[in-house]
Design a protein around this motif. Structure first.
Motif, PDB file in Angstrom:
ATOM      1  N   GLU A  97       0.784  -1.234   0.000  1.00  0.00           N
ATOM      2  CA  GLU A  97       0.000   0.000   0.000  1.00  0.00           C
ATOM      3  C   GLU A  97       0.818   1.289   0.000  1.00  0.00           C
ATOM      4  O   GLU A  97       0.513   2.193  -0.798  1.00  0.00           O
ATOM      5  N   PRO A  98       1.856   1.438   0.811  1.00  0.00           N
ATOM      6  CA  PRO A  98       2.585   2.715   0.786  1.00  0.00           C
ATOM      7  C   PRO A  98       3.180   3.028  -0.592  1.00  0.00           C
ATOM      8  O   PRO A  98       3.127   4.168  -1.050  1.00  0.00           O
ATOM      9  N   ARG A  99       3.700   2.031  -1.257  1.00  0.00           N
ATOM     10  CA  ARG A  99       4.293   2.243  -2.580  1.00  0.00           C
ATOM     11  C   ARG A  99       3.223   2.562  -3.619  1.00  0.00           C
ATOM     12  O   ARG A  99       3.387   3.458  -4.448  1.00  0.00           O
ATOM     13  N   LEU A 100       2.111   1.852  -3.584  1.00  0.00           N
ATOM     14  CA  LEU A 100       1.058   2.078  -4.575  1.00  0.00           C
ATOM     15  C   LEU A 100       0.304   3.373  -4.305  1.00  0.00           C
ATOM     16  O   LEU A 100      -0.161   4.026  -5.237  1.00  0.00           O
ATOM     17  N   GLU A 101       0.181   3.768  -3.040  1.00  0.00           N
ATOM     18  CA  GLU A 101      -0.459   5.031  -2.691  1.00  0.00           C
ATOM     19  C   GLU A 101       0.226   6.199  -3.390  1.00  0.00           C
ATOM     20  O   GLU A 101      -0.421   7.160  -3.790  1.00  0.00           O
ATOM     21  N   ALA A 102       1.529   6.126  -3.527  1.00  0.00           N
ATOM     22  CA  ALA A 102       2.303   7.209  -4.137  1.00  0.00           C
ATOM     23  C   ALA A 102       1.961   7.396  -5.618  1.00  0.00           C
ATOM     24  O   ALA A 102       2.211   8.460  -6.190  1.00  0.00           O
ATOM     25  N   VAL A 103       1.370   6.390  -6.238  1.00  0.00           N
ATOM     26  CA  VAL A 103       1.039   6.442  -7.667  1.00  0.00           C
ATOM     27  C   VAL A 103      -0.307   7.130  -7.910  1.00  0.00           C
ATOM     28  O   VAL A 103      -0.527   7.732  -8.954  1.00  0.00           O
ATOM     29  N   PHE A 104      -1.204   7.065  -6.935  1.00  0.00           N
ATOM     30  CA  PHE A 104      -2.546   7.620  -7.106  1.00  0.00           C
ATOM     31  C   PHE A 104      -2.542   9.144  -7.027  1.00  0.00           C
ATOM     32  O   PHE A 104      -1.753   9.735  -6.299  1.00  0.00           O
ATOM     33  N   LEU A 105      -3.439   9.746  -7.768  1.00  0.00           N
ATOM     34  CA  LEU A 105      -3.621  11.196  -7.699  1.00  0.00           C
ATOM     35  C   LEU A 105      -4.304  11.555  -6.389  1.00  0.00           C
ATOM     36  O   LEU A 105      -5.129  10.788  -5.875  1.00  0.00           O
ATOM     37  N   PRO A 106      -4.010  12.724  -5.859  1.00  0.00           N
ATOM     38  CA  PRO A 106      -4.673  13.123  -4.609  1.00  0.00           C
ATOM     39  C   PRO A 106      -6.188  13.243  -4.758  1.00  0.00           C
ATOM     40  O   PRO A 106      -6.914  13.164  -3.779  1.00  0.00           O
ATOM     41  N   GLN A 107      -6.675  13.423  -5.985  1.00  0.00           N
ATOM     42  CA  GLN A 107      -8.112  13.572  -6.228  1.00  0.00           C
ATOM     43  C   GLN A 107      -8.852  12.238  -6.253  1.00  0.00           C
ATOM     44  O   GLN A 107     -10.053  12.197  -6.452  1.00  0.00           O
ATOM     45  N   SER A 108      -8.141  11.130  -6.086  1.00  0.00           N
ATOM     46  CA  SER A 108      -8.755   9.804  -6.074  1.00  0.00           C
ATOM     47  C   SER A 108      -9.130   9.451  -4.632  1.00  0.00           C
ATOM     48  O   SER A 108      -8.305   9.532  -3.734  1.00  0.00           O
ATOM     49  N   TYR A 109     -10.392   9.060  -4.420  1.00  0.00           N
ATOM     50  CA  TYR A 109     -10.872   8.827  -3.054  1.00  0.00           C
ATOM     51  C   TYR A 109     -11.329   7.399  -2.779  1.00  0.00           C
ATOM     52  O   TYR A 109     -11.477   7.022  -1.625  1.00  0.00           O
ATOM     53  N   GLY A 110     -11.593   6.591  -3.793  1.00  0.00           N
ATOM     54  CA  GLY A 110     -12.145   5.257  -3.577  1.00  0.00           C
ATOM     55  C   GLY A 110     -11.164   4.273  -2.973  1.00  0.00           C
ATOM     56  O   GLY A 110     -10.065   4.090  -3.469  1.00  0.00           O
ATOM     57  N   TYR A 111     -11.561   3.639  -1.881  1.00  0.00           N
ATOM     58  CA  TYR A 111     -10.777   2.595  -1.213  1.00  0.00           C
ATOM     59  C   TYR A 111      -9.358   3.029  -0.895  1.00  0.00           C
ATOM     60  O   TYR A 111      -8.404   2.295  -1.104  1.00  0.00           O
ATOM     61  N   ARG A 112      -9.210   4.245  -0.421  1.00  0.00           N
ATOM     62  CA  ARG A 112      -7.889   4.790  -0.084  1.00  0.00           C
ATOM     63  C   ARG A 112      -7.770   4.984   1.409  1.00  0.00           C
ATOM     64  O   ARG A 112      -8.735   5.392   2.054  1.00  0.00           O
ATOM     65  N   PRO A 113      -6.597   4.734   1.982  1.00  0.00           N
ATOM     66  CA  PRO A 113      -6.435   4.980   3.412  1.00  0.00           C
ATOM     67  C   PRO A 113      -6.510   6.481   3.702  1.00  0.00           C
ATOM     68  O   PRO A 113      -6.023   7.295   2.918  1.00  0.00           O
ATOM     69  N   ASN A 114      -7.146   6.815   4.779  1.00  0.00           N
ATOM     70  CA  ASN A 114      -7.297   8.209   5.224  1.00  0.00           C
ATOM     71  C   ASN A 114      -8.056   9.078   4.229  1.00  0.00           C
ATOM     72  O   ASN A 114      -7.877  10.295   4.201  1.00  0.00           O
ATOM     73  N   LYS A 115      -8.867   8.462   3.382  1.00  0.00           N
ATOM     74  CA  LYS A 115      -9.732   9.202   2.461  1.00  0.00           C
ATOM     75  C   LYS A 115     -11.156   8.705   2.686  1.00  0.00           C
ATOM     76  O   LYS A 115     -11.389   7.523   2.885  1.00  0.00           O
TER      77      LYS A 115
END
Length: 175
Positions: A102-120
């Protein structure tokens, strides 16, 4: 008596601590039994042995998930939706891989993406929409309804191949 969970490591770099941490997250999330009908309370009854078994199988590459228990949930509009409930062991195994990647893949997502994201959350997404409609005349909307039923798994695995070099992680993602 020796603690079974304190044995030497295996060929796949999954540690006992990774399994213990995954268990803590699964336990905190609660949830019901899967197809094997083993509840968290029953799993806790022989915790050391159960965690050792998950670690031993995952670390040796021989962990295979059970079928997922299907439960029909009524929707407020009168319809129904299917809910898959993995076993406690499978949820722990999934959490091991998720926590690792998750930490590595989180870095790939845009900040505007909210689905199934930690702390979103959905509330944060709505607030972002309220802010953005004041600045933009267009919206991109994607519904994840039935996403995993309909996604092209070949394309999904190509994306995994691009971002996940570890063979062991891909092995468990495929399973």
């Amino acid at each position: 008596m020796t603690n079974l969970f304190e044995t030497k490591s295996k060929p796949i770099p999954i540690t006992k601590d990774m399994v213990r941490e995954a268990y803590r997250k699964v336990k905190a999330n609660k949830g019901s039994a899967g197809v094997d009908e083993i509840s968290l309370k029953e799993f806790d009854g022989d915790l050391s042995k159960n965690l050792y078994k998950i670690w031993n199988r995952m670390a040796s590459g021989s962990y295979f998930p059970m079928p997922v228990k299907e439960v029909i949930i009524p929707k407020t509009n009168g319809g129904e939706r299917k809910l898959g409930i993995p076993s406690i062991s499978d949820r722990i195994a999934q959490e091991v891989v998720k926590t690792y990647l998750e930490p590595r893949l989180e870095a790939v997502f845009l900040p505007q993406s909210y689905g199934y994201r930690p702390n979103k959350s959905a509330h944060q997404a709505l607030e972002a929409v309220r802010t953005n409609v004041r600045h933009y005349a267009w919206v991109i909307d994607r519904d994840i309804k039935s996403f995993f039923d309909e996604v092209n798994h070949e394309l999904l695995m190509k994306a995994i191949d691009k971002h996940v070099p570890e063979k062991w992680a891909k092995l468990y993602i495929k399973r």
